[in-house]
Each structure stands twice: as C-alpha cells, then as structure tokens.
Design a protein around this motif. Structure first.
Motif, short mmCIF file in Angstrom:
data_model
loop_
_atom_site.label_atom_id
_atom_site.label_comp_id
_atom_site.label_asym_id
_atom_site.label_seq_id
_atom_site.Cartn_x
_atom_site.Cartn_y
_atom_site.Cartn_z
N UNK A 1 0.64 -1.22 -0.04
CA UNK A 1 0.06 0.24 -0.03
C UNK A 1 0.98 0.93 -0.13
N UNK A 2 0.36 2.43 -0.74
CA UNK A 2 1.28 3.58 -0.69
C UNK A 2 0.26 4.50 -0.04
N UNK A 3 0.53 5.28 0.76
CA UNK A 3 -0.55 6.32 1.27
C UNK A 3 0.22 7.70 1.29
N UNK A 4 -0.80 8.78 1.22
CA UNK A 4 -0.34 10.17 1.15
C UNK A 4 -0.56 10.74 2.71
N UNK A 5 0.08 11.30 3.13
CA UNK A 5 -0.25 12.13 4.39
C UNK A 5 0.01 13.47 4.35
N UNK A 6 -0.97 14.28 4.94
CA UNK A 6 -0.87 15.60 4.71
C UNK A 6 -1.00 16.25 6.37
N UNK A 7 -0.47 17.45 6.67
CA UNK A 7 -0.55 17.92 7.84
C UNK A 7 0.26 17.24 8.77
N UNK A 8 1.43 16.80 8.47
CA UNK A 8 2.50 15.92 9.43
C UNK A 8 3.23 16.82 10.14
N UNK A 9 3.31 18.07 10.06
CA UNK A 9 3.80 19.00 11.10
C UNK A 9 2.89 19.43 12.20
N UNK A 10 1.58 19.09 12.28
CA UNK A 10 0.51 19.59 13.22
C UNK A 10 0.41 18.70 14.34
N UNK A 11 -0.27 19.12 15.20
CA UNK A 11 -0.72 18.19 16.42
C UNK A 11 -1.08 16.90 16.17
N UNK A 12 -2.17 16.54 15.31
CA UNK A 12 -2.39 15.39 15.02
C UNK A 12 -1.40 14.55 14.17
N UNK A 13 -1.05 15.08 13.00
CA UNK A 13 -0.20 14.52 11.97
C UNK A 13 1.13 14.03 12.34
N UNK A 14 1.99 14.72 13.23
CA UNK A 14 3.17 14.24 13.71
C UNK A 14 3.03 13.08 14.45
N UNK A 15 2.01 12.81 15.40
CA UNK A 15 1.68 11.55 15.81
C UNK A 15 1.20 10.40 15.19
N UNK A 16 0.55 10.76 13.96
CA UNK A 16 0.09 9.81 13.24
C UNK A 16 1.16 9.13 12.43
N UNK A 17 2.05 10.06 11.82
CA UNK A 17 2.94 9.42 10.99
C UNK A 17 4.04 8.71 12.12
N UNK A 18 4.00 9.21 13.16
CA UNK A 18 5.11 8.23 13.85
C UNK A 18 4.62 6.92 14.26
N UNK A 19 3.35 6.91 14.28
CA UNK A 19 2.75 5.39 14.39
C UNK A 19 2.87 4.61 12.90
N UNK A 20 2.68 5.25 12.14
CA UNK A 20 2.45 4.47 10.47
C UNK A 20 3.91 4.07 10.29
N UNK A 21 5.03 4.78 10.86
CA UNK A 21 6.50 4.43 10.58
C UNK A 21 6.52 2.93 10.90
N UNK A 22 5.63 2.56 11.67
CA UNK A 22 5.95 1.18 12.19
C UNK A 22 5.26 0.00 11.45
N UNK A 23 4.71 0.49 10.16
CA UNK A 23 4.09 -0.44 9.47
C UNK A 23 4.86 -0.49 8.02
N UNK A 24 4.66 -1.58 7.36
CA UNK A 24 5.46 -1.79 6.17
C UNK A 24 4.64 -1.13 4.94
N UNK A 25 4.61 -0.05 4.88
CA UNK A 25 3.82 0.67 3.92
C UNK A 25 4.73 1.90 3.31
N UNK A 26 4.34 2.24 2.05
CA UNK A 26 5.22 3.42 1.26
C UNK A 26 4.52 4.61 1.69
N UNK A 27 5.00 5.60 2.20
CA UNK A 27 4.66 6.98 2.65
C UNK A 27 4.90 8.07 1.84
N UNK A 28 3.91 8.72 1.22
CA UNK A 28 4.41 10.07 0.73
C UNK A 28 3.73 11.20 1.48
N UNK A 29 4.61 12.03 1.64
CA UNK A 29 4.44 13.25 2.44
C UNK A 29 4.27 14.76 1.82
#
Length: 473
Positions: A1-29
């Motif tokens: 799976x490839x996902x796109x994350x927006x808002x990663x420097x915000x209050x919710x976004x920083x925490x979400x990207x930190x969690x998704x790092x642990x998964x075997x997925x490709x992440x676009x920011x």
C-alpha cells in the motif's frame, strides 16, 4: 500500500506519522515547508514540498496512492479562511479522482451543521466536499475537544484548573461536548488507513457527552485539586476570550474560535465507530488526563497545538524575513572555542520553566503586557526536549537552527512591527542580536524605548549563558 499524509507537522499529523512508521507501507508526505521535518521523516518517506493549491505538486504526491489522509487545517490563517478551506478540499478531491486514489481519510469536528462557528463550519464543509466524489470513498471522522498533552483545549483546561481555585466562568461551560483522547484519535486514523473498509461514511468518535465544566472538575480530581466552577450569563464571547487568554497559553484569535465553538453542542450523532472499528476502545476522561499528564512529566510530548497552521503565529517562512530588519542591535562576547557547543546547548534551553537567563521579572512583565493586548504571553511555554524548527518558545517561534552555530527566533508577541532574536557562534565569538522591522512611527518609538533595556538584558543574558555552559559536564 502507498499512502499520502498531509498535515504531518501539526498536532495530530506528527503523532500519526510516528505510528505509521512502524508499518510496512510506502508513505508520501505533502508539506508546505520541509525545513520543519526531522531527518528521520525525510529519509523514510517520499517528500513533496508544496500545498493543495499547487495542483502540479499535488498530482505528483498522489500518483500511485491508494489512501490519502487529509489533515489540513487553516484556522486563524486569514479572515477568509473558510473560502480557502473550500478551495483546498475541492482541489484535493479533484486530483484524487484524476490519480485514481481509492480512499480519503479526513478528521473534522463534531457539531450540527445549522449551529456551527465559522471554524467548525469550515471543518464541516471540507468533510462534505471530500465525501462528494462518486469515485473516491471518504472515511470522515468527526471529533470534539481533544484531550492530550499539547492539545490547545487540554492546555486551556489544565491551565485554568491549576491556576484558579474558584472559576467564575461563562455559561458555555455547561454546553455538552464529546471529548476524545488524542491516543484514540490516532488509533482510529491508523485503523482506517490500514483497513479494508472502502465505503464513504461519517464516523463520530469520542466519549459520552459531558460539559466543559465536567471536564475541568474531573481534570482537577486527577491532579488532586479541589476546584469550584460558577457559571454566569454576563460574559460575552469577546469577554470570555479575554478571560481565557489571561489564564491559558493561547492568544485571543484562537481563544475566540474555541469559545465560538463551545456555544453549541458538539456530541456524537451516530454509532458508526463501534460498528466499523470495534477494535478501538474509547478511553475515559480521567484516564485520558492521567496519560496526558504522564506524557508531559516524562518529556514525551511529540507535538503541540501551535506546531503548524497556515498562519502568521504558527508557520515558518521559507526565507526568514529578518533580512528586512531596519534596526539591528548586537552584543558580543569572547568564548572558549572548545566550549562553543555547550554554549549552544544552553541557548537552546531558553524559555518555559528555564526562563531567559537574566532579569526574568522583566520578561514576565513583558509577557503580562502581551497577554493584556491579546497575545500569547509567556505561558505558552515550550515543548521539552531538543528544539526543532517550528517549535514555540513562550512568545517566540524557532525559525532556523544551524547546530552549534545559529539559533534564530521570531517574535510572536503583539508588536508595532516584526522582531527577531538571534544567538550565533563563530569560532570564539558569541553574538546575541536583536532585529526589528518597525511599522510606522509607533514601531520606531517602540524600538528606541526598548534599546536601554536591551543593553542591560542582553549583556546579562550572555554572561549567564556562558556561566551555565561552564557548569555543564
């Protein structure tokens, strides 16, 4: 799976990207300013610098993406941010359709459409636009007050509870809302991102309804404090906003938006969360407060409410405007070149509980004055831990860091102009510089009134910074 994350420097976004790092997925920011990202994010993800108004960048960021997470929010950016939010969402869903994205995940706010503040109305309109596509499904989460270390609402509640044994509060403290723990928000977003659920759905998340008064009293109980809340009908939204800023870390604009949002109920209107994501168990308020306080005490706060927003009080310019400064006031000190890195570490410890090295009572007076005119004052504090670009320090924002060389702060207090404070080290020279770009005659008068204080404060600051550096092991 490839996902796109927006808002990663915000209050919710920083925490979400930190969690998704642990998964075997490709992440676009997709991020407006990559300088605000830590190196680990840049090395782990495919980085696209731009925003939702740049369709070329947006197309590239969404190419080959299965799921796009939309955490973009513009509260406080401009007076017409409602229209900006609308255009942003329209661009996003249009390009999602073009790039055959299967699903969008969005976090909005609770509330009845007919009784919403402009802030919450913008959240609702965004959700409607993202859910309107026949080609792209949308999981639209709706949350109320978020409880968590670094949350604006939680910092307001904690500040009021800790500072005021008896609170004479506006009538909106009796308005019902469904709060939610930030950890639960992240669990829902992560579960949705990794799930096989590809239908459009509006999903309300949070605890059973309670009043803002209930939240304050339960928070006080967790903190071991006895508090009393008396509500009166006399305080207008404007007066309520001033009441909030005097005892909490937010400024007037953010306080006003929060107050307007609390005028009407924001409670759960459906049971879809349990039906679609039964694995997420909602945390009770007392436990949420306890976990949030524990995170603060252990210095594990990942993000704060003021980390990112498309606004003058939260964003970091691509090119610092310090080059525009008309007035420059520099102070020099000779140092042991081998101890330069220690001096820089002390400089980075400024603000919050550590204060500003010299004559802190003058800084406190300046902070109080800033509060009285609708600014942040000093009680916004700072996130503990190493500084990063975009962090807030009292009424300053970190604009640039060059390790062991330069720390540049931009003022966010109410001023007749723009101001910056710079700590820099070159070989055995330690320099503290104040920059100022005045606005009209009042700005020029302000600068010359402050100069005598600069000569006292900055010299003492340098002396104490060097002293502290010499005491480091």
């Amino acid at each position: 799976m490839k996902i796109l994350l927006t808002g990663v420097t915000g209050f919710v976004g920083r925490r979400l990207v930190d969690e998704l790092f642990r998964e075997n997925i490709e992440i676009n920011i997709l991020v407006r300013n990559s300088r605000k990202l830590e190196d680990k994010l840049k090395s782990r993800c495919n980085l696209f610098e731009g925003d939702t108004f740049n369709t070329d960048i947006l197309e590239r960021a969404l190419e080959g993406v299965d799921t796009a997470v939309y955490l973009i929010h513009m509260m406080g950016s401009d007076k017409d941010y409602l229209e900006a939010e609308r255009r942003s969402a329209e661009n996003f869903i249009k390009i999602c359709e073009k790039q055959s994205v299967r699903r969008v995940i969005y976090l909005g706010g609770l509330g009845n459409k007919e009784n919403l503040s402009i802030h919450l109305k913008s959240r609702y309109i965004t959700g409607e636009i993202l859910s309107s596509s026949p080609k792209v499904s949308c999981i639209w989460f709706r949350a109320g007050v978020i409880i968590g270390s670094g949350s604006a609402s939680f910092e307001i509640i904690r500040s009021l509870v800790e500072k005021l044994p008896v609170m004479v509060a506006p009538k909106w403290v009796n308005t019902l809302t469904s709060p939610i723990f930030i950890g639960d928000v992240i669990k829902y977003l992560k579960s949705a991102t990794l799930s096989d659920y590809y239908k459009t759905a509006q999903i309300d998340i949070g605890m059973p309804p309670m009043t803002f008064k209930d939240m304050m009293l339960k928070t006080a109980k967790v903190l071991g404090l006895k508090r009393y809340v008396l509500s009166v009908p006399l305080l207008t939204p404007r007066l309520s906003s001033y009441w909030l800023i005097l005892f909490s870390p937010v400024n007037f604009d953010i306080a006003r938006e929060l107050v307007m949002g609390l005028k009407h109920e924001s409670i759960l209107e459906n049971n879809n969360a349990k039906a679609i994501f039964p694995e997420v168990m909602v945390t009770e308020l007392e436990d949420a407060v306890r976990l949030s306080i524990e995170e603060i005490e252990k210095n594990q706060v990942i993000s704060r409410w003021c980390d990112s927003s498309k606004s003058q009080v939260c964003d970091v310019p691509f090119v610092p405007e310090v080059s525009k400064a008309i007035y420059v006031d520099r102070y020099f000190a000779k140092i042991d070149e081998e101890k330069a890195y220690k001096i820089f570490q002390v400089c980075k410890s400024a603000g919050g509980e550590n204060g500003w090295f010299a004559l802190n009572f003058l800084w406190e007076i300046r902070g109080l004055f800033d509060k009285l005119v609708g600014g942040y004052g000093l009680n916004r504090g700072r996130r503990k831990g190493d500084l990063r670009i975009g962090d807030s320090i009292d009424f300053w924002k970190v604009i640039d860091i060059v390790e062991n060389k330069r720390l540049l702060l931009e003022a966010q207090m109410k001023l007749p102009g723009k101001a910056w404070l710079e700590f820099s080290i070159l070989d055995d020279d330690f320099t503290t510089t104040a920059y100022f770009y005045p606005k009209g005659l009042s700005g020029r008068i302000y600068w010359y009134l402050m100069l005598p204080f600069h000569k006292i404060i900055f010299k003492l600051m340098q002396k104490d910074i060097i002293r502290q550096a010499n005491e480091l092991p």
